[in-house]
Design an enzyme around this catalytic site. Structure first.
Site, PDB file in Angstrom:
ATOM      1  N   CYS A 113       0.816  -1.225   0.000  1.00 60.42           N
ATOM      2  CA  CYS A 113       0.000   0.000   0.000  1.00 60.42           C
ATOM      3  C   CYS A 113       0.848   1.272   0.000  1.00 60.42           C
ATOM      4  CB  CYS A 113      -0.959   0.010   1.185  1.00 60.42           C
ATOM      5  SG  CYS A 113      -2.143  -1.334   1.109  1.00 60.42           S
ATOM      6  N   HIS A 250      -3.387   7.341   1.962  1.00 62.55           N
ATOM      7  CA  HIS A 250      -3.771   5.999   1.516  1.00 62.55           C
ATOM      8  C   HIS A 250      -5.190   5.724   2.002  1.00 62.55           C
ATOM      9  CE1 HIS A 250      -3.962   1.843   0.709  1.00 62.55           C
ATOM     10  NE2 HIS A 250      -3.832   1.463   1.956  1.00 62.55           N
ATOM     11  N   ASN A 280     -10.035  -0.285  -0.494  1.00 60.86           N
ATOM     12  CA  ASN A 280      -8.575  -0.182  -0.449  1.00 60.86           C
ATOM     13  C   ASN A 280      -7.996  -0.774  -1.736  1.00 60.86           C
ATOM     14  OD1 ASN A 280      -5.850  -0.428   0.059  1.00 60.86           O
ATOM     15  ND2 ASN A 280      -6.090  -1.279   2.124  1.00 60.86           N
TER      16      ASN A 280
END
Ligand code: UT7
Length: 323
Positions: A113, A250, A280
């Site tokens: 990520c 993020h 996500n």
């Protein structure tokens, strides 16, 4: 002083949308639980015949179009992904070929990520060091391929997508008034290796594996590390949080974003949040959110934008840029 200026942005989301209600047909979950614990309403999912490089190419083409540049102007492709088309070669090489680029270089970054923040950091250093003038930095994922669709604690959290930016060398004065990337900070701590991982791999199991996560542990580190990386960037630039126009974090969980807002003492209207619609998307989440907010006119030329990420590894970091 050479600066890496952001001159193009693009994004791609697969057409297919999967709602929380759709997932509740598959696992024991509910729209109410997912919304309350994560803020996620839906996610996009790639078609079986779409691979990560397809998503990356679509985002890259949009970034080139927004900058009015052809692929001939690009010196290199930096692709952040944890869901490569093949174990090797790098998916970036396939993206390079699909874009019709026959010179320069292309490589993947595996920082999960945090991959886009790592990618920007490397690209900034390549540009400032004179190794390249124009680089494509892409985050692209087909997370749906590595989810365990029986595991409700992970399968509801992720989505597929891609985002890209085009960076080009510019000349600045060395102050925070310059356009371009101003600060980069990247970190990792391998003691977090098992808290979030895919439980397969070429040299361990010979399989691809599925996402496994200790959600509470990751949540705690995500808030702490992203807030720390943001504060480090702000301090390194000699600024205060109030001077930052936009935070593009993020996108893992709205509660994580809210907690970062409290730590920086900044209102939520300074944050770009796409987690409700995209879930996500790992390395794609920041460039997707960035491209959306530039595209709809929220983020404008001259704005100070702070991006920060945290992911498996653990990895984390931040990039501060003036658009
Ligand atoms: O990109 C960086 C990596 N990812 C992240 O940053 C994610 C970080 N973690 C999180 O976002 C959160 O920890 C989660 C969203 C994963 C979980 O939220 P939580 O508030 O920490 O919930 P929990 O894990 O403590 O689970 C609470 C309960 C459990 O039931 P019991 O044991 O209390 O009876 C879970 O079994 O919720 C249950 N649960 C679910 N229930 C309905 C877990 N997943 C689900 C689900 N639907 N999908």
């Amino acid at each position: 002083m050479r600066r890496a200026r952001l001159i193009g942005h693009g994004r791609y989301l697969p057409e297919r949308i999967v709602s929380n209600d759709d997932l509740s047909q598959r696992v024991d979950t509910s729209d109410a639980w997912i919304r309350q614990r994560t803020g996620i309403r839906q996610r996009h999912m790639a078609e079986p015949n779409q691979v990560t490089s397809d998503l990356a190419v679509a985002a890259a083409e949009a970034a080139l179009a927004s900058a009015g540049l052809s692929i001939d102007a690009v010196d290199g492709v930096v692709l952040a992904t944890s869901t490569p088309d093949n174990t090797y070669p790098a998916t970036a090489a396939r993206v390079q070929a699909k874009l019709g680029m026959t010179r320069g270089f292309a490589f993947d970054i595996a920082a999960v990520c945090s991959g886009f923040v790592y990618g920007l950091t490397i690209a900034d250093n390549l540009i400032r060091g004179g190794q390249a003038d124009t680089l494509l930095v892409i985050g692209a994922e087909t997370n749906s391929r590595i989810l365990d669709w029986e595991d409700r604690s992970t399968c509801v959290l992720f989505g597929d997508g891609a985002g890209a930016v085009l960076l080009r060398a510019d000349v600045g004065t060395g102050t925070t008034a310059d356009h371009g990337i101003l600060t980069c900070h990247i970190y990792s701590d391998g003691r977090g290796y098992d808290a979030l991982k895919v439980d397969g791999g070429p040299s361990s199991t010979g399989t691809v594996g599925h996402v496994r996560m200790n959600g509470g542990e990751v949540f705690k580190h995500a808030v702490q590390n992203m807030a720390d990386a943001a504060m480090t960037a702000i301090a390194a630039a000699g600024l205060t949080p109030e001077q930052i126009d936009w935070i593009v974090p993020h996108q893992a969980n709205q509660r994580i974003i809210d907690a970062i807002g409290r730590r920086l003492d900044l209102p939520m209207d300074r944050f770009v949040s796409t987690v409700a619609d995209h879930a996500n998307t790992s390395a794609a989440s920041i460039p997707l959110a960035l491209a959306e907010a530039i595209g709809d006119g929220r983020i404008r030329t001259g704005d100070l934008v702070l991006m920060q990420a945290m992911g498996a590894g653990f990895t984390w970091g931040s990039v501060l840029a003036r658009l």
